[in-house]
Scaffold this motif. Structure first.
Motif, short mmCIF file in Angstrom:
data_model
loop_
_atom_site.label_atom_id
_atom_site.label_comp_id
_atom_site.label_asym_id
_atom_site.label_seq_id
_atom_site.Cartn_x
_atom_site.Cartn_y
_atom_site.Cartn_z
N UNK A 182 -22.15 -14.19 24.59
CA UNK A 182 -21.56 -12.92 25.00
C UNK A 182 -20.32 -12.51 24.23
N UNK A 183 -19.98 -13.25 23.18
CA UNK A 183 -18.76 -12.94 22.43
C UNK A 183 -19.06 -12.60 20.97
N UNK A 184 -18.02 -12.16 20.28
CA UNK A 184 -18.14 -11.91 18.85
C UNK A 184 -17.99 -13.19 18.05
N UNK A 185 -18.02 -13.05 16.74
CA UNK A 185 -17.91 -14.21 15.87
C UNK A 185 -16.45 -14.59 15.67
N UNK A 220 -29.83 -12.76 13.88
CA UNK A 220 -29.64 -12.57 12.45
C UNK A 220 -28.64 -11.45 12.21
N UNK A 271 -18.71 -19.78 10.98
CA UNK A 271 -18.32 -18.97 12.12
C UNK A 271 -19.07 -19.47 13.36
N UNK A 299 -24.35 -13.98 5.51
CA UNK A 299 -24.52 -14.99 6.56
C UNK A 299 -25.87 -15.69 6.47
N UNK A 302 -28.88 -17.60 8.87
CA UNK A 302 -29.61 -17.08 10.03
C UNK A 302 -29.05 -17.54 11.36
N UNK A 334 -28.57 -22.22 16.76
CA UNK A 334 -28.17 -22.30 18.16
C UNK A 334 -28.05 -23.76 18.55
N UNK A 366 -13.78 -10.37 13.52
CA UNK A 366 -14.83 -9.59 14.16
C UNK A 366 -14.39 -9.05 15.51
N UNK A 367 -14.94 -7.89 15.84
CA UNK A 367 -14.81 -7.37 17.19
C UNK A 367 -15.77 -8.09 18.13
N UNK A 368 -15.71 -7.71 19.41
CA UNK A 368 -16.52 -8.38 20.43
C UNK A 368 -17.97 -7.91 20.43
N UNK A 369 -18.26 -6.87 19.70
CA UNK A 369 -19.63 -6.39 19.62
C UNK A 369 -19.92 -5.27 20.61
N UNK A 397 -20.25 -18.34 17.40
CA UNK A 397 -20.42 -17.25 18.37
C UNK A 397 -20.76 -17.86 19.72
N UNK A 454 -22.83 -20.02 12.43
CA UNK A 454 -23.25 -19.31 11.23
C UNK A 454 -22.50 -19.83 10.01
N UNK A 474 -13.96 -17.29 13.36
CA UNK A 474 -13.92 -18.24 12.25
C UNK A 474 -13.68 -19.64 12.80
N UNK A 501 -21.58 -5.21 15.30
CA UNK A 501 -20.26 -5.81 15.17
C UNK A 501 -19.47 -5.10 14.08
N UNK A 511 -17.66 -20.40 4.62
CA UNK A 511 -17.15 -20.30 5.98
C UNK A 511 -18.18 -20.82 6.98
#
Lengths: 114, 114
Positions: free
Chosen positions: B41-44, A42, B36, B104, B106, B109, A105-108, B38, B89, B46, A90, B34
């Protein structure tokens, strides 16, 4: 050339410590954000800055203090870390010109408090 | 306030199956919408967007149509691949640009099995 970069990618620290996460964007955007992603994925907004000014502060504990030295940077400092602060943080940025709709977004940063 | 309600996961499909992930929203005004994605192991990133009613966003075989009458923005893909496995997302932003926050859902997956 990374658009939004965060450091560090991983951060493991003990309860009670103070830590910082850095974020930089090279997109020329005016607005930057910090989001927290919990273990269930979330996403919750924490802060938003526009041209170095705080715009949004979503009931985040005072232990969290964002700092924006210039509009390309938004750092997050966390005091007295608690177990519940463990999450992925993030950073994101967004333009304010007409047509700039999406955020990048960054990679976190995965923060683990032990 | 603004909110996004997204289909709960996890969703597991076989390769080449048809995918729908439902998303409905509540917002004042005319938000931008939007999707998005993920990856592990990565960021979000678009995936696609739509900025006004009846717009269709599309990318990488995914599509979503902005339906104002049903306040929906469902994500579809005709034939999914293993590489589509990720968390998806749905998000909205009022007015589409500026310093408004992204709200966003929730997250859903998605796992695709060969």
């Amino acid at each position: 050339d990374t658009a939004v970069s965060q450091t560090p990618k991983y951060l493991v620290t003990q309860m009670g410590n103070d830590k910082s996460i850095k974020c930089e964007q090279n997109l020329g955007h005016d607005t930057m954000y910090w989001y927290k992603q919990d273990s269930k994925k979330f996403l919750k907004i924490m802060f938003s800055y526009n041209n170095k000014e705080l715009i949004i502060n979503e009931t985040v504990p005072n232990r969290f203090s964002p700092k924006s030295p210039d509009k390309a940077h938004l750092n997050l400092h966390i005091n007295s870390l608690e177990l519940g602060d463990s999450a992925v943080y993030f950073c994101a940025s967004r333009g304010t010109r007409r047509g700039d709709t999406e955020a990048f977004f960054g990679q976190g940063t995965r923060l683990t408090v032990v | 306030g603004d909110s996004v309600t997204q289909m709960e996961g996890p969703v597991t499909l076989s390769e080449e199956a048809f995918l729908t992930i439902n998303c409905t929203y509540t917002a004042t005004g005319y938000p931008s919408l939007f999707w998005y994605v993920q990856y592990p192991g990565e960021g979000l990133q678009l995936l696609l967007k739509a900025t006004k009613a009846d717009d269709k966003g599309s990318n990488k075989g995914f599509e979503a149509t902005y339906r104002k009458e049903t306040t929906s923005f469902h994500l579809e893909k005709g034939s999914v691949q293993v590489s589509d496995s990720a968390v998806y997302f749905c998000a909205l932003s009022d007015n589409g640009f500026g310093n408004e926050k992204l709200t966003f859902g929730t997250g859903t997956r998605l796992t695709i099995i060969p």
